[in-house]
Each structure stands twice: as structure tokens, then as C-alpha cells.
Design a protein around this motif. Sequence first.
Motif, PDB file in Angstrom:
ATOM      1  N   UNK A 197       6.591  29.883  13.227  1.00  0.00           N
ATOM      2  CA  UNK A 197       5.269  30.401  12.881  1.00  0.00           C
ATOM      3  C   UNK A 197       4.783  29.812  11.560  1.00  0.00           C
ATOM      4  N   UNK A 198       5.658  29.767  10.563  1.00  0.00           N
ATOM      5  CA  UNK A 198       5.291  29.191   9.266  1.00  0.00           C
ATOM      6  C   UNK A 198       4.901  27.727   9.399  1.00  0.00           C
ATOM      7  N   UNK A 199       5.681  26.985  10.176  1.00  0.00           N
ATOM      8  CA  UNK A 199       5.430  25.556  10.323  1.00  0.00           C
ATOM      9  C   UNK A 199       4.086  25.297  10.991  1.00  0.00           C
ATOM     10  N   UNK A 200       3.813  25.979  12.097  1.00  0.00           N
ATOM     11  CA  UNK A 200       2.565  25.731  12.809  1.00  0.00           C
ATOM     12  C   UNK A 200       1.356  26.220  12.004  1.00  0.00           C
ATOM     13  N   UNK A 201       1.528  27.289  11.244  1.00  0.00           N
ATOM     14  CA  UNK A 201       0.436  27.712  10.356  1.00  0.00           C
ATOM     15  C   UNK A 201       0.168  26.656   9.290  1.00  0.00           C
TER      16      UNK A 201
END
Length: 321
Positions: A170-174
Motif C-alpha cells: 500500500x505504501x509503495x503504490x501510494x
Amino acid sequence: MSDITPIRRVAVIGTGVIGASWSALFLAKGIDVVATDIAPNAEAELKRFIENAWPALRRLELAPATQQAKLIFTPDIATAVLGVDLVQENGPERIDFKRKLYRQLDEILPLNVIIASSSSGLKMSEIQSACAFHPERCVIGHPFNPPHLIPLVEIVGGAKTSEETIARALDFYRYLGKRPVRLNKEVPGHVANRLQAALSREVYHLVSEGIVSAADADTALSWGPGLRWGVMGSLVLNHLGGGQGGIEHFFHQFAGPMTDWWKALGHPVLTPAVQKNLIDSVRSEVHGRSIDELAAERDEMLIELIKLRAKVEKTAVSGIT
């Protein structure tokens, strides 16, 4: 991205339409990309796609001029995944292929490397069951085409996927500027494709039954509800549709009629004859325009819509006291 393990280098496995689009976005966000594909001319096709996508990414205030040079291509998977922090896999939508590939990746990758699949409908539980060592780092990261433009990405864990992997994904795609949606349960086709499939079923029914042409069906969608869906989701639009009474009044007014419409929805069978009817109607609609011409038209409007939505959301946030 995660403070514990920053994702700075990504391996892209499979450089067809989805893998190439992912590669362009990763590069534009300053991430080193090592791409791999065994298809003939894969490297040349990948570089051509990225070159063509770059002007759009620049218009979205991404794509530093020098970043394309950070692309590395190799036909060897084992070489491609050396030293990477995440793998974005875009292989064929076949469970046997996925399981074999994930077994191989699980054996050669360090345990902190996320293995994310762009699978449009397979369940991660079935894929990761082939991993004997670290199935917990496997996750679905399903984009919407084209990934370098469309912000949606669906995050789906399997039965053995860890919460840490979900959080890091989630952090990466955000960080990429994506709008990730987390599915709490696995379901074939995930969410967005199921919504598309439900709508397509009725479109195919209406056209195949001669109720409407392909052109008029597409007009009804893109110039009606599609315009609204481009700015708000169906449920919030239902809330607005209820006027000052909101979603409660909407259901009071329309729950009965909608239920009746559901009962009358079609169940088309895509026989060769039905497919030919649909194909002929679509060919008539596009008037001989090429796939590249249609894609350019789509992308131009997507870019402007994305920019407009970002501007409106920024204004709304700045107006909050």
C-alpha cells in the motif's frame, strides 16, 4: 514507502502492455527498473512504449528527462531479480504458469522482497501455495490499464500473505501516486473487473438483442453515467441522487424499481454468432480508426481528467479549516 525497506529497484517480469506501462511509471517516479521478457523484440517494444508514454507522464509532472536511461533489460529472470526490492509480475493469466514462476522466485529471492502480481482475476492463495519458503511476501497488485495513467490498483492478499506485506505494498503504490483499494476477501476478478463484467454483460445483451447499436450503447454510457463515474463513485452518486434526503431517500425512491430492473437484466451467451454481431457493430462504431488512434484519444482525455481531479481535490483540501 516503508521506512524499513525502501523500494528503489523493481524487477518487471513480462513487458507486454501492462508490464511496459508499469515500467514507464516506475521510471518516471525515479525507481530503477530491470525488465525481463523472452518474447522476440521485447526490449525494442518496451523502449518504444516508454518513449511514447513519456510525453503523457511529463504532462502529469512526472518523468525527469534522464530517468529513461535507468532502464535495464535482460531476458534472464534470475539476473533481472538480483538486488531488487520488489517484483511486479505480469505473466500470462494461467495458474500453472504463475505457480511455476512463483516457486522459482521464492527459491531465489531474499525474504524481504515483495512479489506482486498484476493478475486481473486469479486468487493469490492459489498462486502462493507453490511457495515453500516465504509465501507471506506474495500479494496481488492489480492495476487498471494503462497503469502509467490510471491511478487504481487493487491490493489482495492470499491466505498466507502477511499484514506487513500488505502495508508495504500500500505504501509503495501510494508513493507512485496510485489510489490503492484493499480487498478484505479474495474473489475471482477482484472488484473493478467484476464491476466491468457486470456492466459488459448488459451491454452485450442490449446490442446482441438489437435493442441498441454498439455506438449508441457506448454513447449512453460515456455521455451519461460514465461522465459522472469519472468524478465520483456509484454510491456517492446515489447519495446525491437522493437530493437533500441523501442515500436514505434514494433507496426509498428507487429500491423498488432497481430491484425490478435487476430481474429483467440479460444473460447473453457469447456464441460465435453473438460475437460476430458485437464485432460488426463495434467495427462500424470506430469507423476504421486504428487501435493507436483510439488509444491516443483515450489517453488525451484521461490526462486532462486526472489533472482536473487533482486540481479540484487540492482546492478542496486547502479549503478545509
